[in-house]
Enzyme design. Structure first.
Site, PDB file in Angstrom:
ATOM      1  N   ASP A 192      -6.254   1.455  -0.702  1.00 35.24           N
ATOM      2  CA  ASP A 192      -4.932   2.054  -0.927  1.00 35.24           C
ATOM      3  C   ASP A 192      -5.067   3.568  -0.811  1.00 35.24           C
ATOM      4  O   ASP A 192      -5.791   4.184  -1.589  1.00 35.24           O
ATOM      5  CB  ASP A 192      -4.459   1.658  -2.331  1.00 35.24           C
ATOM      6  N   TYR A 241       1.637   8.182 -17.207  1.00 31.63           N
ATOM      7  CA  TYR A 241       2.540   7.043 -16.964  1.00 31.63           C
ATOM      8  C   TYR A 241       3.719   7.095 -17.941  1.00 31.63           C
ATOM      9  O   TYR A 241       3.526   7.221 -19.152  1.00 31.63           O
ATOM     10  CB  TYR A 241       1.769   5.737 -17.128  1.00 31.63           C
ATOM     11  N   GLU A 254       0.085  -7.677  -7.898  1.00 36.56           N
ATOM     12  CA  GLU A 254      -0.878  -6.703  -8.416  1.00 36.56           C
ATOM     13  C   GLU A 254      -0.945  -6.799  -9.936  1.00 36.56           C
ATOM     14  O   GLU A 254       0.059  -7.069 -10.604  1.00 36.56           O
ATOM     15  CB  GLU A 254      -0.455  -5.285  -8.002  1.00 36.56           C
ATOM     16  N   LYS A 270      -8.815   2.605  -4.547  1.00 40.03           N
ATOM     17  CA  LYS A 270      -8.134   3.799  -4.055  1.00 40.03           C
ATOM     18  C   LYS A 270      -9.066   4.532  -3.111  1.00 40.03           C
ATOM     19  O   LYS A 270     -10.270   4.660  -3.397  1.00 40.03           O
ATOM     20  CB  LYS A 270      -7.759   4.705  -5.233  1.00 40.03           C
ATOM     21  N   ASP A 298      -5.299   8.486  -8.277  1.00 45.89           N
ATOM     22  CA  ASP A 298      -5.500   8.165  -6.876  1.00 45.89           C
ATOM     23  C   ASP A 298      -5.418   9.441  -6.058  1.00 45.89           C
ATOM     24  O   ASP A 298      -5.296  10.541  -6.608  1.00 45.89           O
ATOM     25  CB  ASP A 298      -4.503   7.099  -6.401  1.00 45.89           C
ATOM     26  N   HIS A 329       4.013  -4.672  -5.839  1.00 50.68           N
ATOM     27  CA  HIS A 329       3.348  -3.562  -6.524  1.00 50.68           C
ATOM     28  C   HIS A 329       3.573  -3.706  -8.018  1.00 50.68           C
ATOM     29  O   HIS A 329       4.673  -4.036  -8.453  1.00 50.68           O
ATOM     30  CB  HIS A 329       3.952  -2.242  -6.039  1.00 50.68           C
ATOM     31  N   GLU A 378      -3.188   0.011   2.250  1.00 48.80           N
ATOM     32  CA  GLU A 378      -1.887   0.187   1.590  1.00 48.80           C
ATOM     33  C   GLU A 378      -1.468   1.650   1.652  1.00 48.80           C
ATOM     34  O   GLU A 378      -2.298   2.545   1.475  1.00 48.80           O
ATOM     35  CB  GLU A 378      -2.041  -0.268   0.135  1.00 48.80           C
ATOM     36  N   ASP A 406       8.764  -3.147  -5.467  1.00 44.94           N
ATOM     37  CA  ASP A 406       8.521  -2.513  -6.768  1.00 44.94           C
ATOM     38  C   ASP A 406       9.732  -2.806  -7.647  1.00 44.94           C
ATOM     39  O   ASP A 406      10.865  -2.802  -7.174  1.00 44.94           O
ATOM     40  CB  ASP A 406       8.353  -1.000  -6.577  1.00 44.94           C
ATOM     41  N   GLU A 457       5.994   0.198  -2.146  1.00 44.16           N
ATOM     42  CA  GLU A 457       6.250   0.591  -3.534  1.00 44.16           C
ATOM     43  C   GLU A 457       7.102   1.861  -3.608  1.00 44.16           C
ATOM     44  O   GLU A 457       7.797   2.076  -4.590  1.00 44.16           O
ATOM     45  CB  GLU A 457       4.940   0.790  -4.309  1.00 44.16           C
ATOM     46  N   ASN A 478      -2.388   5.718  -0.851  1.00 45.98           N
ATOM     47  CA  ASN A 478      -1.309   6.424  -1.546  1.00 45.98           C
ATOM     48  C   ASN A 478      -0.692   7.556  -0.725  1.00 45.98           C
ATOM     49  O   ASN A 478      -0.422   8.641  -1.252  1.00 45.98           O
ATOM     50  CB  ASN A 478      -1.797   6.937  -2.898  1.00 45.98           C
TER      51      ASN A 478
END
Lengths: 433, 433
Positions: A247, A33, A381, A219, A25, A350, A273, A323, A300, A249
């Site tokens: 979104d 991750y 989500e 995004k 994003d 989120h 968002e 979150d 989030e 971010n």
């Protein structure tokens, strides 16, 4: 012999997602991750599993923070901990020396939350219940006892929270049947990552509609002409009736958010968002006034219930995005759900990341069962990433989360996945360098 | 050969202050004042020293966070770093993976700040200047270039900041002479720790007045009758003309703060410091409306400039309390000084701890030289703790900080102190266990 907590094991787990631009994003072009993973072990062999989601570098710092808190946890009698998880959470968050590192924010708050959540996993497994059913089965007094009201009373008193919960008890059995039969609505972010090309965006958008998702999310915020083109492609793909949220971010300042959203407004985004800093309560309030009827969503990265309290007091947001691993655990999220219900603002959690879908679905379903008592304007989500690593992966049907029926909070990963993706020595990483 | 940064050395340094209840307040009954200490080393043998202040447990987590960021720093050319410290700070704070751990708050923000500050120490030593003179000698454009305006423009634009700085350049030479001759006013918290008995409170209060301090500060919030008695003792000791501030260290909720301060109001506290959560902007605004003419002060736990921006936009505080090691370094503190000047609110830095006096005095003096251009209503906190461990300890005369004249930011500790108090293996700790 009293059963006690005998070990807090931590592990640095990372997935090399940046190789495929999954999760890309405007602020996170190349995330890996990751999970700062922990296991609480008891003297009778039980285990509670939990994690904090991060995006790569720094996951080791998060692991170190969880490990540091073990001095407050190892040796405690399990019955005492599980019998009053509110007190347990307040004790961890209130430790006067660790608290200095926050207070109630960042790495130390997420570490506290991870341990609180592992204790909830332990309790849910002991009681043989998925977290949502465990929470929904507590009395209003027990639920209120989970919350630290120190800084919240000016917006929500314990008595008001009790009233809310008692009012929501009507019809709970019917809601449980509906949840078990039909699940909970979801939207998907899978089509909308910035790193995906137009063809992939169109294809995944169509698939999302075919799969029954209620909404898709894109995004935005890197390049205005790209955003306009991508919104057009997505709108063409999903048709005129499926909402599209966007979104940013946190990429914008307040005025920039207002200007950019004016340009995107013709595409009728359902919400914007994270238009700006997650800490900017007054900024979100100004943006909301300017961009309506486009909704404003954030949360989030909301550090603690005091932030959510103010977002609600200032009428700064239309959608609360909790979150599963950002705040001080399930207890803090219960506080946020109660605050949102008091102010009548829907909670749309989120998710995505590592295990966030698996965990946060329980909170949305608890909200439906015992707090807001509605699914109107609410959806969780969904991102189609990494679920295969979880022992109890989420299950979706017709664009809805199925209500989980296995005991626990949903965070437990397969031993093989933990071994494969442990950083930096697991095979997934060792072979890549 | 290009000179580059070759090492980032960290050290966990802790002082066993809890043994004497120095530093005890309503939220921190037993602090062990600590420093997550770091040294940046260059290939030509130069060093930049810096630290993050913590209160004991968790100092190792702070050290781990600083160490984790070394991957972004080691190997960089020194000239590039020191030539644009604004860009350097934004690069560290903006790393897309580490940023997730905040963003801009807690352990990761303090780690960023510590590294930025070590780079400032390197630059100040290279230029042979104390930080306050180095900063004050920069052009308005260079100063504005230190600030990350992404989330601040709705309150302060770069052009407004330039105007402020240009307007403050009048009379700077005279202010520098005054500063070098007379120093900067201070107040002291030394008498007021909760753990001190009444006799010690009275004695230290009298000494503070005799020493010329402009104000004293008392910790409050544990027990109302104790607070009333201690305020009476302190008022008797200092006479009617010396202001007494009180500090609740975040112990109250919003309504509780208002009620408690109504009870203390007859003693005319100069300010109430940290009445509630440092994140509660709207709460501080409500408290301020209720307790006036008592001033409201906060900021030592303010995570980032976005929080200060909002406290100022909401007219929530009368006094901005910057801290040398909480936010993302000197760059963020320059942003906060500019915001405070824009809103006409005085900055009275938080100090004490480990090295906070040594560091933050530079920022107050820079404010006087180049930003607010006044000492009216301004004073730096002073606590008589642990100065002997610093190579360039603060010097006070007549209740005023002397302007430091040695190069650097003031954070460098004696090698012998670092060795003695390294945790857990230094002699100070090894002998105690």
């Amino acid at each position: 012999m009293t059963t006690s907590i005998v070990e807090l094991e931590t592990r640095d787990v990372r997935f090399p997602t940046s190789r495929f631009l999954d999760g890309s994003d405007a602020m996170n072009p190349f995330p890996d991750y990751s999970a700062a993973y922990l296991v609480l072990r008891t003297s009778d062999g039980a285990e509670g599993h939990s994690l904090v989601f991060t995006v790569g570098r720094g996951n080791d710092v998060q692991v170190a923070a969880i490990q540091a808190l073990s001095s407050l946890v190892v040796g405690l009698p399990v019955d005492e901990v599980l019998g009053d998880l509110g007190a347990f959470g307040r004790r961890l968050a209130g430790d006067s020396q660790f608290r200095w590192l926050g207070p109630d924010k960042g790495v130390i708050a997420m570490a506290t939350g991870a341990i609180v959540n592992a204790a909830w996993d332990l309790r849910a497994r002991r009681e043989g219940l998925p977290l949502w059913q465990l929470l929904a089965g507590l009395s209003p007094e027990e639920i209120v006892g989970l919350v630290d009201f120190r800084y919240l009373r000016d917006a929500l008193t314990p008595a008001e929270a009790l009233d809310l919960l008692r009012a929501a008890s009507d019809g709970r059995a019917a809601r449980e049947r509906r949840l078990l039969a039909d699940g909970y609505p979801a939207y998907t972010t899978t089509p909308g990552w910035l790193g995906y090309d137009d063809e992939k965006l169109a294809r995944l958008s169509k698939e999302a509609v075919a799969d029954g998702f209620r909404m898709i999310k894109l995004k935005v915020g890197s390049d205005l002409s790209d955003d306009l083109r991508r919104l057009r492609i997505a709108r063409d793909a999903v048709g005129s009736d499926v909402p599209i949220a966007v979104d940013a971010n946190q990429i914008w300042g307040v005025d920039e958010a207002i200007e950019w959203m004016a340009a995107l407004a013709p595409y009728r985004p359902y919400w914007i968002e994270e238009p700006t800093s997650p800490d900017d309560i007054l900024g979100h309030a100004r943006i909301r006034q300017a961009v309506g009827p486009i909704r404003v969503a954030t949360g989030e990265h909301g550090a603690n219930p005091v932030l959510f309290k103010q977002l609600l007091q200032a009428h700064a947001i239309d959608v609360v995005q909790i979150d599963a691993t950002r705040v001080g655990g399930i207890n803090d999220n219960v506080a946020i759900l109660l605050l949102a219900a008091k102010f009548g603002v829907p909670v749309c959690p989120h998710a995505g990341g590592v295990g966030l879908c698996e965990m946060v679905q329980h909170l949305a379903m608890f909200d439906y069962m015992a707090v807001s008592a509605t699914q109107d304007g609410r959806m969780i989500e969904y991102v189609d990433h990494l679920h295969q690593h979880f022992v109890d992966p989420v299950e979706l049907r017709g664009g809805r989360y199925r209500a989980p029926t296995t005991p626990g909070i949903g965070a437990r990963m397969h031993a093989a996945s933990l071994a494969e993706f442990t950083y930096p020595d697991g095979p997934a990483w060792a072979s890549s360098t």
